[in-house]
Design a protein around this motif. Structure first.
Motif, mmCIF file in Angstrom:
data_model
loop_
_atom_site.group_PDB
_atom_site.id
_atom_site.type_symbol
_atom_site.label_atom_id
_atom_site.label_comp_id
_atom_site.label_asym_id
_atom_site.label_seq_id
_atom_site.Cartn_x
_atom_site.Cartn_y
_atom_site.Cartn_z
ATOM 1 N N TYR A 39 0.838 -1.211 0.000
ATOM 2 C CA TYR A 39 0.000 0.000 0.000
ATOM 3 C C TYR A 39 0.868 1.253 0.000
ATOM 4 O O TYR A 39 0.603 2.203 -0.752
ATOM 5 N N LEU A 42 2.189 2.043 -3.465
ATOM 6 C CA LEU A 42 1.179 2.486 -4.420
ATOM 7 C C LEU A 42 0.634 3.872 -4.078
ATOM 8 O O LEU A 42 0.038 4.528 -4.938
ATOM 9 N N HIS A 43 0.831 4.296 -2.834
ATOM 10 C CA HIS A 43 0.301 5.586 -2.397
ATOM 11 C C HIS A 43 1.429 6.482 -1.906
ATOM 12 O O HIS A 43 1.317 7.148 -0.881
ATOM 13 N N GLY A 47 1.818 8.611 -8.209
ATOM 14 C CA GLY A 47 0.913 8.075 -9.227
ATOM 15 C C GLY A 47 -0.204 9.002 -9.632
ATOM 16 O O GLY A 47 -1.087 8.611 -10.394
ATOM 17 N N ASN A 50 -4.285 8.416 -10.261
ATOM 18 C CA ASN A 50 -4.459 6.958 -10.285
ATOM 19 C C ASN A 50 -4.379 6.357 -8.882
ATOM 20 O O ASN A 50 -4.955 5.290 -8.632
ATOM 21 N N GLU A 51 -3.680 7.019 -7.974
ATOM 22 C CA GLU A 51 -3.613 6.508 -6.603
ATOM 23 C C GLU A 51 -5.001 6.479 -5.973
ATOM 24 O O GLU A 51 -5.307 5.606 -5.155
ATOM 25 N N LYS A 52 -5.843 7.449 -6.351
ATOM 26 C CA LYS A 52 -7.202 7.496 -5.805
ATOM 27 C C LYS A 52 -8.064 6.364 -6.359
ATOM 28 O O LYS A 52 -9.107 6.043 -5.797
ATOM 29 N N ALA A 54 -6.940 3.234 -6.910
ATOM 30 C CA ALA A 54 -6.357 1.920 -6.596
ATOM 31 C C ALA A 54 -7.344 1.070 -5.800
ATOM 32 O O ALA A 54 -8.074 1.574 -4.939
ATOM 33 N N ASN A 56 -7.620 -1.366 -2.930
ATOM 34 C CA ASN A 56 -6.812 -1.710 -1.769
ATOM 35 C C ASN A 56 -7.327 -2.992 -1.117
ATOM 36 O O ASN A 56 -8.512 -3.306 -1.177
ATOM 37 N N ARG A 83 -2.091 -3.373 -8.471
ATOM 38 C CA ARG A 83 -1.325 -2.365 -9.216
ATOM 39 C C ARG A 83 -2.253 -1.588 -10.143
ATOM 40 O O ARG A 83 -3.115 -2.167 -10.812
ATOM 41 N N TYR A 84 -2.080 -0.279 -10.208
ATOM 42 C CA TYR A 84 -2.869 0.570 -11.113
ATOM 43 C C TYR A 84 -2.100 0.916 -12.381
ATOM 44 O O TYR A 84 -2.641 1.481 -13.312
ATOM 45 N N ARG A 115 -7.995 -0.323 -12.048
ATOM 46 C CA ARG A 115 -8.333 1.003 -11.525
ATOM 47 C C ARG A 115 -9.840 1.062 -11.307
ATOM 48 O O ARG A 115 -10.610 0.566 -12.137
#
Length: 426
Positions: A39, A42-43, A47, A50-52, A54, A56, A83-84, A115
């Motif tokens: 996590y 990825l955050h 990103g 795109n992080e928003k 993901a 989780n 992964r996004y 996504r």
């Protein structure tokens, strides 16, 4: 997220096979990474939006009280995520395995990403990405290799005439600074500038004023956009690049962009069997190409084709990302083909396919005879599907043809091996 019927799946695999082949002949090697990453990785703020989006994954073993207690803190609830994109996993992969990789590493990644998009035409929650990346090379050679390999792949798919829009994030930062936008304003200003080809100059200027951007900077930007320009054609090169920029653009960045063009021209000359001038290379300098990923640090590009009004891929240089995982900066640049958009434009015949036979049999044919006839056809090099005869034989054969079968035979009980009459499917 979608299901794919056999014919669709076979067509997608044929397109992927061409992409893999062209990437490999250009010296790239395929790797594979897990579908989930930590996590925190990825955050990490690299990103963008795109992080928003993901997906989780909750930590294992949480009870209801623990979930309620951490409801406002995602990091306490989750430790992994799907992964996004493929770039963040690649950076982690390189940092983990660097000792086993060459100094300049050229990678292929072809895999699904996820996504939490709002589904619409051409935009899915699970989709395939086809990435090539070069790590360890800060020179213009890296971008040039990526562009040449991507255009070659597009040609091999029957989509000749593709082009690449190219810019540099350092040019964008320098321009915003020259116009007078503050560093704090730049993220929102870039979001607005990215709409230039959609809403035009007046729309962008109006939105910048509505956002409360510095008035003097907006005035300077508007004056630049509306300045008189001669319309003579300038091929890709230093003159074209400087023409589309304010005076005194940074020489280092301009030289890097020009070197990319010269290398692409040289490669296209050899591939085309003749000399390719800078005027003829499929590169277009676009000083307002933005691309939204927050990890881009230099050159950025998008793949275009005249048959569609949207991009078929893109990428850029992300020299700062690997250093976050490795503790030491490593130059890196990548180019991704938008497979889901591309695949609908491509038709590739399955030229290497085996003869595909539907063996239509009567109900009373013993299983031993069915399997013996099927084995004989397979031994002769055919692909075989068994189908019991139905009243509507035409519909059965039409479905088989849609699935890629090219011929059929009928089988009654007692038929001797080798006596089947193979007929073509209309």
């Amino acid at each position: 997220m979608r299901d794919f019927l056999p014919a669709d799946k076979a067509r997608r695999e044929r397109v992927l096979a061409v992409i893999r082949d062209r990437y490999r002949v250009h010296g790239f090697d395929e790797i594979e990474t897990p579908v989930m990453e930590e996590y925190s990785r990825l955050h990490a703020g690299i990103g963008g939006d795109n992080e928003k989006l993901a997906y989780n994954v909750l930590k294992r073993g949480l009870d209801a009280d623990a979930v309620r207690g951490a409801a406002d803190d995602q990091a306490q609830l989750t430790d992994l995520g799907l992964r996004y994109d493929l770039t963040v996993p690649l950076a982690r992969f390189y940092a983990t395995n660097r000792g086993q990789l060459p100094t300049v590493f050229r990678s292929i990644q072809i895999a699904p990403v996820w996504r939490a998009e709002r589904p619409q035409k051409g935009r899915y929650r699970q989709f395939m990405q086809c990435d090539i990346d070069i790590m360890g090379d800060a020179s213009a050679r890296a971008e040039s290799e990526l562009i040449v390999a991507t255009l070659d792949t597009l040609d091999a798919l029957g989509l000749e005439g593709g082009s690449v829009r190219i810019n540099d994030r350092r040019v964008l930062d320098w321009m915003l600074d020259a116009f007078g936008f503050t560093p704090e304003e730049r993220p929102s200003v870039l979001i607005t500038i990215d709409k230039l080809d959609k809403v035009g100059t007046s729309g962008v200027i109006a939105e910048l004023r509505e956002r409360g951007a510095a008035a003097s900077a907006v005035d300077a930007f508007e004056a630049f956009l509306t300045r008189p320009m001669t319309m003579e054609y300038n091929p890709y090169g230093e003159r074209q690049i400087r023409k589309f920029l304010p005076a005194d653009a940074p020489d280092e960045v301009v030289a890097h962009l020009v070197a990319i063009g010269e290398a692409v021209a040289a490669a296209r000359s050899v591939a085309g069997g003749g000399e390719t001038a800078l005027a003829d290379i499929p590169l277009v300098f676009d000083p307002f190409l933005v691309r939204g990923m927050g990890y881009y640090t230099g050159t950025i590009f998008e793949l275009a084709h005249p048959s569609v009004d949207y991009s078929l891929g893109g990428g850029g240089r992300y020299d700062g990302m690997i250093g976050r995982f490795l503790g030491q900066d490593v130059p890196a640049v990548g180019f991704s083909i938008g497979f889901e958009r591309l695949v609908d434009l491509v038709e590739i015949a399955d030229e290497g396919a085996r003869t595909a036979v539907v063996l239509v049999h009567d109900r009373d044919v013993p299983e031993s005879e069915l399997l013996a006839h099927k084995a004989a056809l397979i031994a002769s090099g055919s692909r075989v599907r068994l189908e019991q005869r139905t009243k509507n034989l035409k519909a059965l054969l039409e479905r088989a043809a849609a699935d890629g079968y090219t011929s059929f035979a009928t089988l009654a009980a007692g038929a001797a091996p080798g006596t089947l009459e193979i007929k073509p499917l209309a």
